[in-house]
Each structure stands twice: as structure tokens, then as C-alpha cells.
Scaffold this motif. Structure first.
Motif, PDB file in Angstrom:
ATOM      1  N   LEU A   1       0.898  -1.500  -0.107  1.00  0.00           N
ATOM      2  CA  LEU A   1      -0.017  -0.457  -0.163  1.00  0.00           C
ATOM      3  C   LEU A   1       1.062   1.712  -0.030  1.00  0.00           C
ATOM      4  O   LEU A   1       1.664   1.390   0.773  1.00  0.00           O
ATOM      5  CB  LEU A   1      -0.949  -0.158   1.365  1.00  0.00           C
ATOM      6  CG  LEU A   1      -1.663   1.549   1.054  1.00  0.00           C
ATOM      7  CD1 LEU A   1      -2.234   1.374   0.577  1.00  0.00           C
ATOM      8  CD2 LEU A   1      -2.383   0.700   2.323  1.00  0.00           C
ATOM      9  N   VAL A   2       0.512   2.412  -0.786  1.00  0.00           N
ATOM     10  CA  VAL A   2       1.745   3.244  -1.323  1.00  0.00           C
ATOM     11  C   VAL A   2       0.852   4.274  -0.745  1.00  0.00           C
ATOM     12  O   VAL A   2      -0.133   4.692  -1.206  1.00  0.00           O
ATOM     13  CB  VAL A   2       2.257   3.269  -2.445  1.00  0.00           C
ATOM     14  CG1 VAL A   2       2.514   5.078  -2.305  1.00  0.00           C
ATOM     15  CG2 VAL A   2       2.602   2.344  -2.612  1.00  0.00           C
ATOM     16  N   ALA A   3       0.738   5.355   0.096  1.00  0.00           N
ATOM     17  CA  ALA A   3      -0.027   6.767   1.069  1.00  0.00           C
ATOM     18  C   ALA A   3       1.008   7.453  -0.297  1.00  0.00           C
ATOM     19  O   ALA A   3       1.436   8.004  -0.142  1.00  0.00           O
ATOM     20  CB  ALA A   3       0.829   6.243   2.110  1.00  0.00           C
ATOM     21  N   GLU A   4      -0.616   8.537  -1.312  1.00  0.00           N
ATOM     22  CA  GLU A   4      -0.836  10.017  -0.969  1.00  0.00           C
ATOM     23  C   GLU A   4      -0.196  10.789  -0.352  1.00  0.00           C
ATOM     24  O   GLU A   4      -1.496  10.660   0.207  1.00  0.00           O
ATOM     25  CB  GLU A   4      -1.379   9.549  -2.599  1.00  0.00           C
ATOM     26  CG  GLU A   4      -0.911  10.871  -3.663  1.00  0.00           C
ATOM     27  CD  GLU A   4       0.127  11.580  -4.091  1.00  0.00           C
ATOM     28  OE1 GLU A   4       0.470  11.778  -3.657  1.00  0.00           O
ATOM     29  OE2 GLU A   4      -0.068  10.205  -4.584  1.00  0.00           O
ATOM     30  N   THR A   5       0.640  11.648  -0.624  1.00  0.00           N
ATOM     31  CA  THR A   5       0.115  12.548  -0.055  1.00  0.00           C
ATOM     32  C   THR A   5       0.118  14.434   0.031  1.00  0.00           C
ATOM     33  O   THR A   5      -0.272  14.740   0.566  1.00  0.00           O
ATOM     34  CB  THR A   5       1.484  12.794   1.207  1.00  0.00           C
ATOM     35  OG1 THR A   5       2.081  12.653   1.004  1.00  0.00           O
ATOM     36  CG2 THR A   5       1.753  11.233   2.966  1.00  0.00           C
ATOM     37  N   ALA A   6       0.460  14.241  -1.339  1.00  0.00           N
ATOM     38  CA  ALA A   6       0.028  15.118  -2.001  1.00  0.00           C
ATOM     39  C   ALA A   6      -1.420  15.765  -2.385  1.00  0.00           C
ATOM     40  O   ALA A   6      -2.048  14.748  -2.267  1.00  0.00           O
ATOM     41  CB  ALA A   6       0.848  15.435  -3.720  1.00  0.00           C
TER      42      ALA A   6
ATOM     43  N   PHE B   1      -7.533  12.707   5.502  1.00  0.00           N
ATOM     44  CA  PHE B   1      -7.690  11.135   5.271  1.00  0.00           C
ATOM     45  C   PHE B   1      -6.241  10.697   4.381  1.00  0.00           C
ATOM     46  O   PHE B   1      -5.704   9.424   5.142  1.00  0.00           O
ATOM     47  CB  PHE B   1      -8.226  10.918   3.881  1.00  0.00           C
ATOM     48  CG  PHE B   1      -8.783   9.398   3.529  1.00  0.00           C
ATOM     49  CD1 PHE B   1     -10.072   8.778   4.701  1.00  0.00           C
ATOM     50  CD2 PHE B   1      -7.383   9.087   2.602  1.00  0.00           C
ATOM     51  CE1 PHE B   1     -10.411   7.717   2.951  1.00  0.00           C
ATOM     52  CE2 PHE B   1      -7.789   7.437   2.106  1.00  0.00           C
ATOM     53  CZ  PHE B   1      -9.049   7.158   2.602  1.00  0.00           C
ATOM     54  N   TYR B   2      -5.773  11.406   4.043  1.00  0.00           N
ATOM     55  CA  TYR B   2      -3.781  10.487   3.647  1.00  0.00           C
ATOM     56  C   TYR B   2      -2.931  10.484   5.138  1.00  0.00           C
ATOM     57  O   TYR B   2      -2.097  10.289   5.094  1.00  0.00           O
ATOM     58  CB  TYR B   2      -3.301  11.767   2.497  1.00  0.00           C
ATOM     59  CG  TYR B   2      -4.455  11.004   1.012  1.00  0.00           C
ATOM     60  CD1 TYR B   2      -4.161  10.225   1.119  1.00  0.00           C
ATOM     61  CD2 TYR B   2      -4.744  12.080   0.449  1.00  0.00           C
ATOM     62  CE1 TYR B   2      -4.331   9.375  -0.026  1.00  0.00           C
ATOM     63  CE2 TYR B   2      -5.785  11.596  -0.795  1.00  0.00           C
ATOM     64  CZ  TYR B   2      -5.281  10.258  -1.020  1.00  0.00           C
ATOM     65  OH  TYR B   2      -5.297   9.513  -2.348  1.00  0.00           O
TER      66      TYR B   2
END
Length: 236
Positions: A3-8, A99-100
Motif C-alpha cells: 500500500l502506497v500512501a499519497e500525501t500530495a 484522510f491521507y
């Protein structure tokens, strides 16, 4: 798959108001007061309640102030919904951040495993339930304004562009999640379904007019739809 978390968080371009531009801070403050008053009228009476005299009374300013900043009702209505869009986009960006941020703690989770699948679905249900609660309770007036906004967008081309901007912000962030995190093979279609679910739950809550929504029911509905949207996460 990890799982890769997108923070942008994508930043929206500044919105353009139609009315007379304020040259001084005090003038800008008065202009804002007028638009906030007009938005309150939309919430209580609908768009047709917007009249220069009614807005001036609600804002506590002379009638001449509203006609100075806005040459006609159409301009006042457009700028009122521009203000709404500005507020709504702030809510979208704040939710994305909320959320992120906790999603980052799940980085490295293997969503191909039953445990990883359950963790992701549980996380999504929890976060989206919190979001829905905030929308229905904390942002109730904004939801009412949104209903008026949708109708006006159908009949008013200028407002339609604002509605499209707002919807695109929501859609892009939902599609981004399904594409980058959930590994969906149809992220745009999944985003459409999720937004449709949000609108349905929000509208239903407004019709019920309850002081406190049934969060267990909201969570169950979200879990059901997410399990259908994400067939790889059915082991919950």
C-alpha cells in the motif's frame, strides 16, 4: 502489493469574483460580509430569496453598498456561489489532508493478504464515516446551499462552471485514491460511484432532518459499497 500512501494535495487556482473589486481591506471586508449574508439567504430561502434589499438587511449594510459592489442580481448570485465554491474546496482539501495523514501509517501494508485487506477497508469505512458525520452535522448549511447550487448550475452557465470545478476537485481526489492506493482497474468509474453514494447519503440525511445521523447505518452502507467497489478487499 504494498500500500502506497499519497500525501500530495492539489491546490486549486484562485477563484475569480465578478463584482466590483475592493481596493482597501475595509472595503473587501464589507464585500465579504455582503456575500456571507447572501449565502445565508440561499440556505434559508433559496436562490430566489437573493435581492439587493434583502441581502443589505441581512448583512446590516446600506442598500447602496450592495448595488455598489454588485451591479445586478445575477452578479451577486454568481459571486455568492463563488464564495460557496471557495468554502467547499477548503473542505475538500481539509478532508484530503485528514484522510491521507493517517493513511501514511499504513504504508507498507500488504493488501494482497486478508489482514491487509481488512485493515484497508476498516480504515476507509472509519475515515469516510467521520467525513459523512462532519458533512451532515458540521456542514449542514453548506449541504443545503449545495442543493440550491446544483439546480442553479443547470440553468446558469456561469455557475455551471463553478459546479464543475467543485465536482472535479472531489472526483479527482476520489479517482486518485482508487488508482494509486486501491489499485482499481476502473478508478474513474469507482470515483463516480463513491461520489454518488456521498450525495445520496447526504440528501437522505437532509430529508430526515435528524439532529444526529445513525452512524452505524452510514458505516454499514459505506462498507457494503466499498466491498462491491473493491472486489479484492472482500475478505472483511
Amino acid at each position: 502489493m504494498a500500500l502506497v500512501a499519497e500525501t500530495a494535495i492539489n491546490k486549486s487556482k484562485p477563484l475569480q469574483y465578478q463584482g466590483r473589486k475592493a481596493s482597501r481591506a475595509k472595503s473587501e471586508q464589507r464585500r465579504r460580509i455582503i456575500l456571507e449574508a447572501a449565502l445565508r439567504i440561499v440556505i434559508s430561502e433559496g436562490v430566489r430569496g437573493i435581492r439587493h434589499r434583502a441581502v443589505a438587511k441581512e448583512a446590516g449594510v446600506p442598500l447602496a453598498a450592495t448595488t455598489y459592489y454588485f451591479k445586478d442580481i445575477q452578479e451577486l448570485i454568481i459571486d455568492t456561489f463563488t464564495l460557496y465554491t471557495e468554502k467547499a474546496l477548503e473542505v475538500v482539501n481539509e478532508f484530503t489532508h485528514q484522510f491521507y495523514q493517517p493513511m501514511a501509517s499504513m504504508a507498507g501494508t500488504d493488501i494482497s493478504s486478508p489482514e491487509g485487506q481488512k485493515a484497508l477497508v476498516d480504515f476507509m469505512v472509519e475515515q469516510l464515516t467521520v467525513y459523512m458525520h462532519e458533512q451532515i452535522i458540521g456542514q449542514r448549511d453548506m449541504l443545503i446551499a449545495e442543493q440550491a447550487f446544483r439546480y442553479e448550475a443547470i440553468v446558469n452557465e456561469s455557475i455551471r462552471k463553478l459546479a464543475q470545478m467543485h465536482r472535479k476537485a472531489l472526483f479527482d481526489k476520489a479517482a486518485e485514491f482508487f488508482r494509486n492506493v486501491a489499485n482499481s482497474d476502473a478508478p474513474e468509474a469507482d470515483a463516480e460511484i463513491l461520489l454518488g453514494l456521498f450525495h445520496s447519503l447526504e440528501y437522505s440525511a437532509l430529508l430526515k432532518n435528524e439532529e444526529e445521523p445513525d452512524l452505524a447505518e452510514v458505516s454499514a452502507t459505506l462498507r457494503r459499497h466499498l466491498s462491491l467497489l473493491l472486489p479484492r478487499l472482500l475478505a472483511v
